[in-house]
Scaffold this motif. Structure first.
Motif, PDB file in Angstrom:
ATOM      1  N   VAL A 139      29.260  77.636  49.007  1.00  0.00           N
ATOM      2  CA  VAL A 139      30.225  76.575  48.693  1.00  0.00           C
ATOM      3  C   VAL A 139      29.853  75.284  49.414  1.00  0.00           C
ATOM      4  CG1 VAL A 139      32.648  75.885  48.844  1.00  0.00           C
ATOM      5  CG2 VAL A 139      32.064  78.234  48.258  1.00  0.00           C
ATOM      6  N   GLY A 140      29.472  75.392  50.683  1.00  0.00           N
ATOM      7  CA  GLY A 140      29.128  74.202  51.456  1.00  0.00           C
ATOM      8  C   GLY A 140      27.903  73.490  50.931  1.00  0.00           C
ATOM      9  N   ILE A 141      26.875  74.245  50.564  1.00  0.00           N
ATOM     10  CA  ILE A 141      25.646  73.632  50.057  1.00  0.00           C
ATOM     11  C   ILE A 141      25.906  72.908  48.739  1.00  0.00           C
ATOM     12  CG2 ILE A 141      23.369  74.154  49.090  1.00  0.00           C
ATOM     13  CD1 ILE A 141      23.141  76.357  51.208  1.00  0.00           C
ATOM     14  N   LEU A 142      26.647  73.551  47.835  1.00  0.00           N
ATOM     15  CA  LEU A 142      26.947  72.906  46.547  1.00  0.00           C
ATOM     16  C   LEU A 142      27.768  71.635  46.747  1.00  0.00           C
ATOM     17  CD1 LEU A 142      27.783  76.027  44.335  1.00  0.00           C
ATOM     18  CD2 LEU A 142      25.673  74.684  44.367  1.00  0.00           C
ATOM     19  N   ALA A 143      28.763  71.687  47.641  1.00  0.00           N
ATOM     20  CA  ALA A 143      29.578  70.500  47.902  1.00  0.00           C
ATOM     21  C   ALA A 143      28.760  69.399  48.556  1.00  0.00           C
ATOM     22  CB  ALA A 143      30.765  70.871  48.787  1.00  0.00           C
ATOM     23  N   TYR A 144      27.827  69.775  49.412  1.00  0.00           N
ATOM     24  CA  TYR A 144      26.984  68.796  50.099  1.00  0.00           C
ATOM     25  C   TYR A 144      26.097  68.042  49.108  1.00  0.00           C
ATOM     26  CZ  TYR A 144      23.282  66.963  53.131  1.00  0.00           C
ATOM     27  OH  TYR A 144      22.371  66.151  53.748  1.00  0.00           O
ATOM     28  N   PHE A 145      25.422  68.784  48.241  1.00  0.00           N
ATOM     29  CA  PHE A 145      24.572  68.127  47.244  1.00  0.00           C
ATOM     30  C   PHE A 145      25.405  67.314  46.256  1.00  0.00           C
ATOM     31  CE2 PHE A 145      21.411  71.363  48.538  1.00  0.00           C
ATOM     32  CZ  PHE A 145      20.342  70.517  48.784  1.00  0.00           C
ATOM     33  N   GLY A 146      26.575  67.822  45.884  1.00  0.00           N
ATOM     34  CA  GLY A 146      27.440  67.066  44.987  1.00  0.00           C
ATOM     35  C   GLY A 146      27.909  65.765  45.605  1.00  0.00           C
ATOM     36  N   TYR A 147      28.253  65.797  46.892  1.00  0.00           N
ATOM     37  CA  TYR A 147      28.698  64.580  47.577  1.00  0.00           C
ATOM     38  C   TYR A 147      27.587  63.534  47.623  1.00  0.00           C
ATOM     39  CZ  TYR A 147      29.923  61.516  51.471  1.00  0.00           C
ATOM     40  OH  TYR A 147      30.165  60.424  52.251  1.00  0.00           O
ATOM     41  N   ASN A 148      26.383  63.951  47.982  1.00  0.00           N
ATOM     42  CA  ASN A 148      25.279  63.005  48.072  1.00  0.00           C
ATOM     43  C   ASN A 148      24.876  62.469  46.702  1.00  0.00           C
ATOM     44  OD1 ASN A 148      24.007  62.866  51.004  1.00  0.00           O
ATOM     45  ND2 ASN A 148      24.687  64.958  50.694  1.00  0.00           N
ATOM     46  N   PHE A 149      24.974  63.297  45.676  1.00  0.00           N
ATOM     47  CA  PHE A 149      24.667  62.831  44.322  1.00  0.00           C
ATOM     48  C   PHE A 149      25.645  61.752  43.891  1.00  0.00           C
ATOM     49  CE2 PHE A 149      25.512  63.165  39.748  1.00  0.00           C
ATOM     50  CZ  PHE A 149      24.262  62.886  39.242  1.00  0.00           C
ATOM     51  N   LEU A 150      26.938  61.981  44.112  1.00  0.00           N
ATOM     52  CA  LEU A 150      27.945  60.994  43.729  1.00  0.00           C
ATOM     53  C   LEU A 150      27.810  59.724  44.566  1.00  0.00           C
ATOM     54  CD1 LEU A 150      31.068  63.307  43.281  1.00  0.00           C
ATOM     55  CD2 LEU A 150      29.628  62.322  41.499  1.00  0.00           C
ATOM     56  N   SER A 151      27.501  59.866  45.851  1.00  0.00           N
ATOM     57  CA  SER A 151      27.332  58.690  46.704  1.00  0.00           C
ATOM     58  C   SER A 151      26.174  57.830  46.214  1.00  0.00           C
ATOM     59  CB  SER A 151      27.097  59.124  48.153  1.00  0.00           C
ATOM     60  OG  SER A 151      28.227  59.819  48.663  1.00  0.00           O
ATOM     61  N   ALA A 152      25.098  58.473  45.783  1.00  0.00           N
ATOM     62  CA  ALA A 152      23.955  57.718  45.264  1.00  0.00           C
ATOM     63  C   ALA A 152      24.316  56.991  43.974  1.00  0.00           C
ATOM     64  CB  ALA A 152      22.777  58.663  45.030  1.00  0.00           C
ATOM     65  N   ARG A 153      25.089  57.645  43.111  1.00  0.00           N
ATOM     66  CA  ARG A 153      25.502  56.990  41.866  1.00  0.00           C
ATOM     67  C   ARG A 153      26.404  55.792  42.148  1.00  0.00           C
ATOM     68  NH1 ARG A 153      25.159  59.869  37.085  1.00  0.00           N
ATOM     69  NH2 ARG A 153      25.883  57.890  36.218  1.00  0.00           N
ATOM     70  N   ILE A 154      27.287  55.923  43.125  1.00  0.00           N
ATOM     71  CA  ILE A 154      28.170  54.810  43.476  1.00  0.00           C
ATOM     72  C   ILE A 154      27.359  53.660  44.058  1.00  0.00           C
ATOM     73  CG2 ILE A 154      30.023  54.096  45.039  1.00  0.00           C
ATOM     74  CD1 ILE A 154      31.279  56.830  44.672  1.00  0.00           C
ATOM     75  N   SER A 155      26.364  53.958  44.877  1.00  0.00           N
ATOM     76  CA  SER A 155      25.517  52.909  45.447  1.00  0.00           C
ATOM     77  C   SER A 155      24.793  52.137  44.350  1.00  0.00           C
ATOM     78  CB  SER A 155      24.512  53.527  46.417  1.00  0.00           C
ATOM     79  OG  SER A 155      25.163  54.141  47.506  1.00  0.00           O
ATOM     80  N   ASP A 156      24.295  52.837  43.347  1.00  0.00           N
ATOM     81  CA  ASP A 156      23.638  52.159  42.224  1.00  0.00           C
ATOM     82  C   ASP A 156      24.618  51.258  41.474  1.00  0.00           C
ATOM     83  OD1 ASP A 156      21.307  53.467  42.880  1.00  0.00           O
ATOM     84  OD2 ASP A 156      21.587  55.072  41.408  1.00  0.00           O
ATOM     85  N   LEU A 157      25.840  51.753  41.296  1.00  0.00           N
ATOM     86  CA  LEU A 157      26.842  50.968  40.581  1.00  0.00           C
ATOM     87  C   LEU A 157      27.250  49.740  41.389  1.00  0.00           C
ATOM     88  CD1 LEU A 157      28.663  50.644  38.150  1.00  0.00           C
ATOM     89  CD2 LEU A 157      30.317  52.168  39.236  1.00  0.00           C
ATOM     90  N   VAL A 158      27.364  49.892  42.708  1.00  0.00           N
ATOM     91  CA  VAL A 158      27.709  48.749  43.562  1.00  0.00           C
ATOM     92  C   VAL A 158      26.624  47.687  43.492  1.00  0.00           C
ATOM     93  CG1 VAL A 158      28.019  48.030  45.960  1.00  0.00           C
ATOM     94  CG2 VAL A 158      29.197  50.062  45.112  1.00  0.00           C
ATOM     95  N   PHE A 159      25.373  48.111  43.431  1.00  0.00           N
ATOM     96  CA  PHE A 159      24.270  47.146  43.295  1.00  0.00           C
ATOM     97  C   PHE A 159      24.400  46.360  41.997  1.00  0.00           C
ATOM     98  CE2 PHE A 159      20.030  46.186  41.603  1.00  0.00           C
ATOM     99  CZ  PHE A 159      19.557  45.346  42.599  1.00  0.00           C
ATOM    100  N   LYS A 160      24.736  47.031  40.904  1.00  0.00           N
ATOM    101  CA  LYS A 160      24.917  46.329  39.630  1.00  0.00           C
ATOM    102  C   LYS A 160      26.092  45.349  39.702  1.00  0.00           C
ATOM    103  CE  LYS A 160      23.074  50.091  36.782  1.00  0.00           C
ATOM    104  NZ  LYS A 160      23.384  51.076  35.702  1.00  0.00           N
ATOM    105  N   MET A 161      27.157  45.768  40.380  1.00  0.00           N
ATOM    106  CA  MET A 161      28.325  44.897  40.517  1.00  0.00           C
ATOM    107  C   MET A 161      27.976  43.651  41.322  1.00  0.00           C
ATOM    108  SD  MET A 161      31.075  47.954  41.245  1.00  0.00           S
ATOM    109  CE  MET A 161      32.374  46.869  41.812  1.00  0.00           C
ATOM    110  N   GLU A 162      27.241  43.835  42.403  1.00  0.00           N
ATOM    111  CA  GLU A 162      26.849  42.679  43.217  1.00  0.00           C
ATOM    112  C   GLU A 162      25.916  41.755  42.450  1.00  0.00           C
ATOM    113  OE1 GLU A 162      25.148  44.430  46.654  1.00  0.00           O
ATOM    114  OE2 GLU A 162      27.074  44.850  47.624  1.00  0.00           O
TER     115      GLU A 162
END
Length: 241
Positions: free
Chosen positions: A197-220
């Motif tokens: 459970v921890g490993i899946l949640a860890y990879f899911g968190y980092n995947f979503l964080s990376a997607r948000i970072s890409d979106l923030v770059f587009k917004m800026e």
């Protein structure tokens, strides 16, 4: 002729016996997995709930981030063209038709046209911060699950070891190795479940964080283009005067 028929009959019988032995083995394996999870105790229920929550958060945030990143590539260009041409209402209408964080930021900036550039930039950034906060909502829970699930698994392991040694102490001189091995077997199940459970949640968190970072770059990037257009418009107005 008779011997060949007898040989075929023996081969058929052996095939039936082999299939009969494989089927129970497969069934036993499937049931053993469920039984193994059940032996983890009530902590496995906690881990199951955490896994469901993690999957729900990941699916919900993935969909919202994906939807937020879908907007027309020519959106900023069209808005800037409207602003330079003085078609402010058309620019606002275009922003309303595009339901995305970028369009809401630009719409807020358009509503502040006529004011100093610093005020327009502050208004756009405030909306952007709110949009990013909305996208990141739920990610702290996912991060907590990635760190907490393995700890819960280790807690189950410690509890199982304590129970195993307690049973050995109660047995006195009649110590049986199965008392210890059975407790360790049960205890390690919670560790495996917590790590999964921890490993899946860890990879899911980092995947979503990376997607948000890409979106923030587009917004800026979109914000910079919009502010450059506003500055150009203001310079044209000053030169016209």
């Amino acid at each position: 002729m008779i011997s060949s028929l007898l040989l075929q009959a023996d081969m058929a019988e052996e095939a039936i016996e082999t299939a009969a032995s494989v089927a129970p083995a497969t069934q036993e394996l499937s049931f053993s997995l469920l039984g193994m999870a059940a032996k983890g105790g009530w902590l496995m229920i906690v881990l199951l709930i955490l896994s469901i929550v993690a999957i729900y958060i990941f699916g919900m945030k993935w969909w919202s981030i994906r939807k937020a990143g879908q907007f027309d590539k020519n959106f900023i260009k069209d808005v800037n063209d409207y602003i330079l041409d003085g078609k402010i209402r058309s620019a606002k209408a275009l922003c309303k038709r595009n339901d995305s964080p970028v369009s809401r930021m630009i719409e807020k900036g358009i509503s502040r046209l006529g004011k100093p550039l610093a005020d327009i930039q502050a208004a756009v950034e405030n909306v952007g911060n709110l949009e990013v906060a909305r996208l990141e909502k739920g990610l702290p829970i996912l991060a907590a699950i990635s760190g907490g699930a393995p700890m819960i698994g280790f807690l189950g392991t410690v509890m199982g070891m304590v129970q195993a040694f307690f049973n050995m102490a109660q047995a006195g001189n009649n110590i049986d190795i199965t008392l210890l091995s059975g407790g360790i077997y049960t205890a390690m199940i919670t560790t495996v479940g917590g790590l999964i459970v921890g490993i899946l949640a860890y990879f899911g968190y980092n995947f979503l964080s990376a997607r948000i970072s890409d979106l923030v770059f587009k917004m800026e990037n979109s914000t910079v283009e919009f502010l450059d257009t506003v500055l150009t418009k203001q310079e044209q107005a000053e030169n016209a005067e």
